[in-house]
Design a protein around this motif. Structure first.
Motif, PDB file in Angstrom:
ATOM      1  N   TRP A 100       0.851  -1.189   0.000  1.00 28.98           N
ATOM      2  CA  TRP A 100       0.000   0.000   0.000  1.00 28.98           C
ATOM      3  C   TRP A 100       0.889   1.241   0.000  1.00 28.98           C
ATOM      4  N   VAL A 101       0.306   2.347  -0.432  1.00 29.90           N
ATOM      5  CA  VAL A 101       1.019   3.625  -0.448  1.00 29.90           C
ATOM      6  C   VAL A 101       0.062   4.701   0.038  1.00 29.90           C
ATOM      7  N   VAL A 102       0.627   5.845   0.431  1.00 32.34           N
ATOM      8  CA  VAL A 102      -0.191   6.989   0.815  1.00 32.34           C
ATOM      9  C   VAL A 102       0.229   8.178  -0.041  1.00 32.34           C
ATOM     10  N   TYR A 103      -0.688   8.658  -0.858  1.00 31.36           N
ATOM     11  CA  TYR A 103      -0.416   9.842  -1.686  1.00 31.36           C
ATOM     12  C   TYR A 103      -0.604  11.086  -0.833  1.00 31.36           C
ATOM     13  N   HIS A 104       0.457  11.895  -0.774  1.00 30.85           N
ATOM     14  CA  HIS A 104       0.380  13.157  -0.040  1.00 30.85           C
ATOM     15  C   HIS A 104       0.259  14.335  -0.989  1.00 30.85           C
ATOM     16  N   ARG A 105       0.407  14.089  -2.270  1.00 28.36           N
ATOM     17  CA  ARG A 105       0.240  15.135  -3.273  1.00 28.36           C
ATOM     18  C   ARG A 105      -0.787  14.674  -4.295  1.00 28.36           C
ATOM     19  N   LEU A 151      -8.008  15.005  -7.794  1.00 31.92           N
ATOM     20  CA  LEU A 151      -7.660  14.259  -6.579  1.00 31.92           C
ATOM     21  C   LEU A 151      -7.356  15.168  -5.397  1.00 31.92           C
ATOM     22  N   TYR A 182      -4.470  10.203   0.782  1.00 33.57           N
ATOM     23  CA  TYR A 182      -5.335   9.040   0.640  1.00 33.57           C
ATOM     24  C   TYR A 182      -4.462   7.805   0.435  1.00 33.57           C
ATOM     25  N   VAL A 235      -3.832   3.934  -1.156  1.00 33.59           N
ATOM     26  CA  VAL A 235      -4.158   2.997  -2.226  1.00 33.59           C
ATOM     27  C   VAL A 235      -3.467   1.677  -1.891  1.00 33.59           C
ATOM     28  N   ALA A 236      -4.184   0.583  -2.065  1.00 36.19           N
ATOM     29  CA  ALA A 236      -3.597  -0.718  -1.753  1.00 36.19           C
ATOM     30  C   ALA A 236      -3.673  -1.658  -2.945  1.00 36.19           C
ATOM     31  N   VAL A 290      -7.174  -1.111  -4.986  1.00 35.21           N
ATOM     32  CA  VAL A 290      -8.371  -0.683  -4.262  1.00 35.21           C
ATOM     33  C   VAL A 290      -8.027   0.510  -3.373  1.00 35.21           C
ATOM     34  N   ARG A 343     -17.261   7.769  -3.822  1.00 34.64           N
ATOM     35  CA  ARG A 343     -16.236   8.808  -3.639  1.00 34.64           C
ATOM     36  C   ARG A 343     -16.146   9.617  -4.930  1.00 34.64           C
ATOM     37  N   TYR A 363      -9.002   5.723  -8.207  1.00 29.74           N
ATOM     38  CA  TYR A 363      -8.464   5.404  -6.877  1.00 29.74           C
ATOM     39  C   TYR A 363      -7.320   6.353  -6.517  1.00 29.74           C
ATOM     40  N   MET A 417       4.788   1.658  -4.154  1.00 32.13           N
ATOM     41  CA  MET A 417       4.173   0.369  -3.821  1.00 32.13           C
ATOM     42  C   MET A 417       5.262  -0.704  -3.662  1.00 32.13           C
ATOM     43  N   TRP A 434       6.519  13.824   2.329  1.00 33.58           N
ATOM     44  CA  TRP A 434       6.313  12.659   1.481  1.00 33.58           C
ATOM     45  C   TRP A 434       5.803  13.128   0.119  1.00 33.58           C
ATOM     46  N   ILE A 435       6.203  12.435  -0.929  1.00 41.96           N
ATOM     47  CA  ILE A 435       5.546  12.610  -2.225  1.00 41.96           C
ATOM     48  C   ILE A 435       4.451  11.555  -2.286  1.00 41.96           C
ATOM     49  N   VAL A 436       4.853  10.297  -2.433  1.00 37.55           N
ATOM     50  CA  VAL A 436       3.953   9.178  -2.173  1.00 37.55           C
ATOM     51  C   VAL A 436       4.672   8.345  -1.121  1.00 37.55           C
ATOM     52  N   GLU A 437       4.119   8.316   0.070  1.00 39.61           N
ATOM     53  CA  GLU A 437       4.731   7.578   1.174  1.00 39.61           C
ATOM     54  C   GLU A 437       4.864   6.106   0.793  1.00 39.61           C
TER      55      GLU A 437
END
Lengths: 136, 378
Positions: free
Chosen positions: A69-74, A80, A86, A88-89, A101, A125, B134, B145, B194-197
């Motif tokens: 999984w990752v977390v988008y901070h931008r 978006l 948010y 994403v996994a 997902v 969403r 998503y 990822m 973070w950009i994408v953590e």
């Protein structure tokens, strides 16, 4: 317009459109080969194992395992911007196919773990219905 | 030891990096090719093949023949584009080497240029299908990822990726041609957003306009033409992974393992024979995983290898000695080939004393394509 996620989908091939429409009706669907039973995603018009064009849609039961999984901070697209940060996994359905997902919540408090069991549902969403994974 | 190489890199050229307002990708390919031919001291009229990397940010038909025409090479024997992202450069050198060995051509220009910084980002900005809503968009997400899976599997954290960014930034600071010349510390890395953590700002490559080129010919032809400083190719390796990142059975098993094994076998060398390496670093996690899968250390051990053996100049295995994609230029890979040649000629701005063997890696997509090349100065 910010928050309209449909615009990110763009043009879809017919078979991709069928998968997307099923999701919009609340069903997470994958394809299964009629010849040998091989299940797959992402949607494509031939079985990637035996290349048969004979297949059918099957609805996922909802069980899956977390792969990463990752977390988008931008926001990489203006649509978006309302949703960052948010998560994403990538998950593997209990039936076999893998898919991207949304992951419920932003990891931090309760850190997920690779291999963790998740339950899939669908959620509204940004004007569309998406698959959502919740950690069990 | 190895047999004498049949194929050599006769000359290299690199344009300026950064924002090159108003420059077309074709003009950047021409400039890089002019520099490479001048470096090789080979006349343009001897070029009988033009291999061009697909300019990723804008789709264009018959691009390679347009480049060849701009070069005044109107009727090359072989001419075409290679669409493999950052693995294209080494793959094209390999294709040229095979055509040379087969007697089909004698002198090949291999060139790559793009202008994603000042030009269009058409190909990157389009909608991405049913995964896009998503927010699964952009290249960084795919690498993040893989990075998350890597950090999880081996009990590592963001700080363990920092040495790869810090080394690139130190070497970039020493390179007057580098786009980013500001060194980085671990503390600063850990304070970054973070950009994408789990990837922070300095874990992500630059966006750059620019071009690079290399002239490939046989060792025999290079001698006949009086090429001043040819560098031999000792071995190539290739491997690819599934296009859909998440479909790969093991996200942390990269194409570097089979490609590296192939290149080392072809060269008759082992990792310990390598003096310096240019490891494709679009994201800091990539050279870490590449080092491991090339066999320089075990899986999950690259951060410890960086700390203990040392990956900066003066260390046991200096990597990315011109700054790589993280500091020199975000150009997808030709700068690594150029720097490999410069190291073996003793011309690097972070020179490794007595370097005789240099490993160069290229990879594209989301760790999808991979090509390895081992260069030798003797």
């Amino acid at each position: 317009m910010s928050g309209d996620l449909q615009e990110l989908v763009g043009e879809l091939a017919p078979v991709e459109r069928e998968a997307w429409n099923a999701l919009q009706d609340g069903r997470i669907a994958f394809q299964r080969c009629r010849s040998h039973g091989h299940p797959w995603l992402p949607a494509r018009p031939q079985c990637p194992r035996c290349l048969s064009p004979e297949w059918e849609w099957e609805e996922a039961a909802g069980g899956a395992a977390l792969i990463s999984w990752v977390v988008y901070h931008r926001a990489f697209h203006p649509a978006l911007a309302d949703f960052v940060p948010y998560a994403v996994a990538a998950v593997e359905l209990s039936e076999g196919p893998r898919m991207v997902v949304a992951l419920d919540g932003v990891p931090g408090e309760a850190e997920p773990r690779a291999g963790a069991a998740v339950e899939l549902a669908t959620v509204e969403r940004g004007g569309v219905r998406l698959a959502l994974a919740r950690l069990l | 030891m190895t047999t004498a190489p049949a194929c050599v890199l006769a000359g290299v050229g690199l344009t300026a990096a950064g924002t090159l307002e108003g420059r077309s990708t074709i003009s950047l390919n021409v400039e890089a090719s002019r520099l490479a031919l001048a470096d090789a001291r080979i006349d343009k009229d001897l070029v009988d093949a033009v291999y061009v990397k697909f300019p990723t940010s804008r789709l264009e038909f018959m691009y390679a023949t347009k480049v060849a025409e701009a070069l005044g090479v109107d009727e090359p024997t072989i001419c075409g584009c290679w669409d493999q992202g950052g693995a294209s450069n080494i793959s094209m050198v390999s294709q040229a080497a095979q055509a040379i060995a087969a007697g089909e051509i004698e002198v090949a220009l291999v060139t790559a240029a793009d202008n994603p910084r000042s030009g269009t980002r058409q190909a990157y900005d389009k909608a991405w299908g049913t995964d896009a809503p998503y927010g699964w968009v952009g290249i960084a997400g795919g690498y993040a990822m893989i990075a998350r899976a890597y950090l999880e599997e081996f009990g590592l954290a963001s700080r363990d990726l920092a040495p790869f960014a810090i080394a690139a930034r130190r070497h970039g600071a020493a390179n007057p041609a580098a786009q980013l010349r500001k060194p980085l510390t671990l503390e600063r890395h850990q304070e970054e957003d973070w950009i994408v953590e789990p990837l922070r700002r300095s874990d992500v490559c630059l966006v750059s306009d620019g071009g690079g080129a290399v002239v490939v010919t046989s060792a025999r032809r290079a001698r006949q033409l009086g090429v001043p400083a040819p560098i031999g190719v000792l071995g190539f390796g290739h491997a690819q992974k599934a296009q859909e990142t998440i479909r790969r059975a093991d996200l942390t098993a990269t194409a570097a393992r089979p490609a590296g094994a192939m290149a080392f076998a072809a060269a008759g060398l082992r990792p310990r024979d390598v003096d310096v390496a240019q490891l494709y670093d679009c994201f800091s996690v990539v050279p870490a995983m590449t080092l491991e899968d090339y066999g320089f250390c075990g899986k999950g051990e690259a951060p410890a290898f960086a700390r203990e053996t040392g990956i900066e100049v003066g260390g046991g295995l200096p990597i990315n000695t011109s700054g790589g994609l993280l500091a020199e230029t975000g150009m997808p890979g030709m700068q690594m080939v150029v720097e490999g040649v410069r190291q073996l000629r003793g011309e690097s701005t972070s020179q490794v004393a007595g370097a005789e063997i240099c490993l160069v890696s290229g990879q594209g997509g989301v760790m999808t394509t991979h090509a390895t090349m081992i260069l030798g100065s003797r």
